[in-house]
Design a protein around this motif. Structure first.
Motif, short mmCIF file in Angstrom:
data_model
loop_
_atom_site.label_atom_id
_atom_site.label_comp_id
_atom_site.label_asym_id
_atom_site.label_seq_id
_atom_site.Cartn_x
_atom_site.Cartn_y
_atom_site.Cartn_z
N GLU A 1 1.70 -4.49 8.18
CA GLU A 1 1.86 -5.78 7.77
C GLU A 1 3.13 -5.91 7.00
OE1 GLU A 1 -0.49 -9.59 5.83
OE2 GLU A 1 -1.56 -7.65 6.03
N LEU B 1 2.44 -8.64 11.93
CA LEU B 1 1.71 -7.51 11.87
C LEU B 1 2.11 -6.63 13.34
CD1 LEU B 1 -1.32 -9.99 11.76
CD2 LEU B 1 -0.45 -8.48 10.18
N GLU C 1 1.76 -13.69 12.02
CA GLU C 1 0.69 -14.31 11.48
C GLU C 1 0.38 -15.52 11.62
OE1 GLU C 1 -0.94 -14.84 6.91
OE2 GLU C 1 -0.56 -12.70 7.47
N LYS D 1 -7.22 -10.51 11.39
CA LYS D 1 -6.28 -9.46 10.83
C LYS D 1 -7.02 -8.21 10.70
CE LYS D 1 -3.26 -10.38 7.62
NZ LYS D 1 -2.73 -11.11 6.39
#
Length: 387
Positions: free
Chosen positions: A95, A100, A368, A10
């Protein structure tokens, strides 16, 4: 899979999104970041720049320099954001609710972030065959940014046994996709007062004739050939941009339009281009030049991304199905760089995180959970190549 690994992916995705690597801009800042990241882990990389030097593809290899490895390929460029109604800055990752957001999050910096996040794990795996990381440019415009690197394999770089192109497929294995040809037609007429059309040649009117013929052909292709694996199950034609004319009361001197053909595997782009040219030769150009000589209609195929044809039982398909624990493949209608790899004789599939439904839209996002699935896939690949 550890939370640290997902967190690393991430964080890398946030960094990659921050580079505004739209296709009409340089990708060198993003590539420099990746080079520095790889170098910090002791991984060397090699550039394949374009002719003007403002963009480059990148190749890095982890593991022994032997034949039989696997290529993980992705592109660094993204589509523009101008005119789109984003609810947050498109080049700042946001987020929310397990998603995302950011330009390229899905198409396809999410895959690149996962691959880069796995580099430390790749390095600690006892790889017997290498993992090749390829990052290209201009996939969204010409699909030619990977071709120089592809030409290295089997010559001054080890020849891989399979390629995984990480375009968004929701981590399903796609063994086939359509081709895409990008085409430009330019009509040059002759200016005159609109009250006296016999003194000139209207480029806009001629362009409209050709555009109308492309629309007619598109409807013909809807009738077949058909392949139910694709949605839609037929080849498509589409006119996306048109510009022409000076004023309402002037016969247009010039008109240009950009169009494309997306063909089922086996339906070559030369076929519709030839059909359009036949219409130009027999109808549009004679109509344009009926009063004056000199006007022209020219068509240029600017780039072709070949289709990916299904190869049941290929090394790439067998490997990807095993890694995803699946027993079926899919076909996708969008084009990728996969066809260039396949044309070089390397078995190739498309498999990556996210849904193409989110690509090219405002508020583009990747789940995610899709990144987690991709990381698991890459971890299984490391295990496979360590046997």
């Amino acid at each position: 899979m550890s939370e640290d690994l997902l967190g690393r992916a991430k964080a890398l995705l946030a960094r990659l999104i921050a580079f505004e690597s739209v296709s009409n801009r340089s990708n060198l800042p993003l590539i420099a970041f990746v080079e520095e990241y790889l170098s910090a882990h002791g991984v060397a990389s090699r550039r394949a720049p374009n002719g003007s030097g403002d963009k480059t593809a990148l190749l890095a290899t982890v593991g022994p320099r032997v034949d039989g490895g696997v290529v993980l390929s992705g592109h660094t460029d993204v589509v523009p954001v101008e005119g789109q109604a984003w609810t947050s800055p498109p080049f700042v990752m946001r987020e929310a609710d397990g998603r995302l957001y950011g330009r390229g999050a899905c198409d396809m910096k999410g895959f690149a972030a996962c691959v880069l996040a796995m580099v430390p794990d790749f390095l600690t795996s006892p790889l017997k065959r290498p993992i090749h990381i390829v990052l290209s440019y201009d996939e969204e415009t010409t699909c030619l940014g990977s071709t120089d690197v592809i030409a290295w394999f089997g010559k001054d770089e080890p020849r891989p046994s399979a390629v995984v192109v990480g375009e968004p497929t929701m981590m399903e294995v796609a063994d086939a996709h359509k081709s895409v040809a990008t085409i430009r037609t330019v009509v040059k007429g002759y200016e005159a007062h609109s009250a006296l059309p016999a003194l000139g040649a209207n480029a806009v009117a001629a362009a409209a004739d050709v555009v109308s013929e492309i629309g007619r052909l598109a409807r013909e292709y809807e009738k077949g050939p058909l392949d139910p694996r694709f949605a839609p199950p037929y080849s498509t034609l589409h006119v996306g941009v048109i510009h022409g004319g000076t004023a309402r009361n002037i016969l247009a001197r010039e008109c240009a339009f950009d169009w494309e053909f997306r063909g089922l595997p086996g339906v070559l782009p030369a076929i519709p281009v030839g059909q359009v040219q036949a219409f130009v030769d027999t109808v549009a150009l004679p109509r344009l030049t009926r009063f004056v000589t000199g006007p022209t209609i020219t068509t240029e195929v600017e780039a072709v991304a070949p289709a990916l044809g299904a190869e049941p039982g290929s090394a790439a398909e067998t490997l990807a199905l095993r890694l995803t624990k699946s027993n079926r493949t899919i076909a996708v209608s969008f084009a990728t760089e996969s066809g260039h790899f396949q044309a070089a004789g390397i078995p190739t599939v498309v498999c990556g995180p996210g849904s193409i439904d989110q690509a090219h839209k405002p508020d583009e996002y990747v789940e995610e959970s899709q990144l987690a699935a991709c990381l698991a896939f890459l971890g299984a690949l490391a295990g496979e190549l360590s046997r």
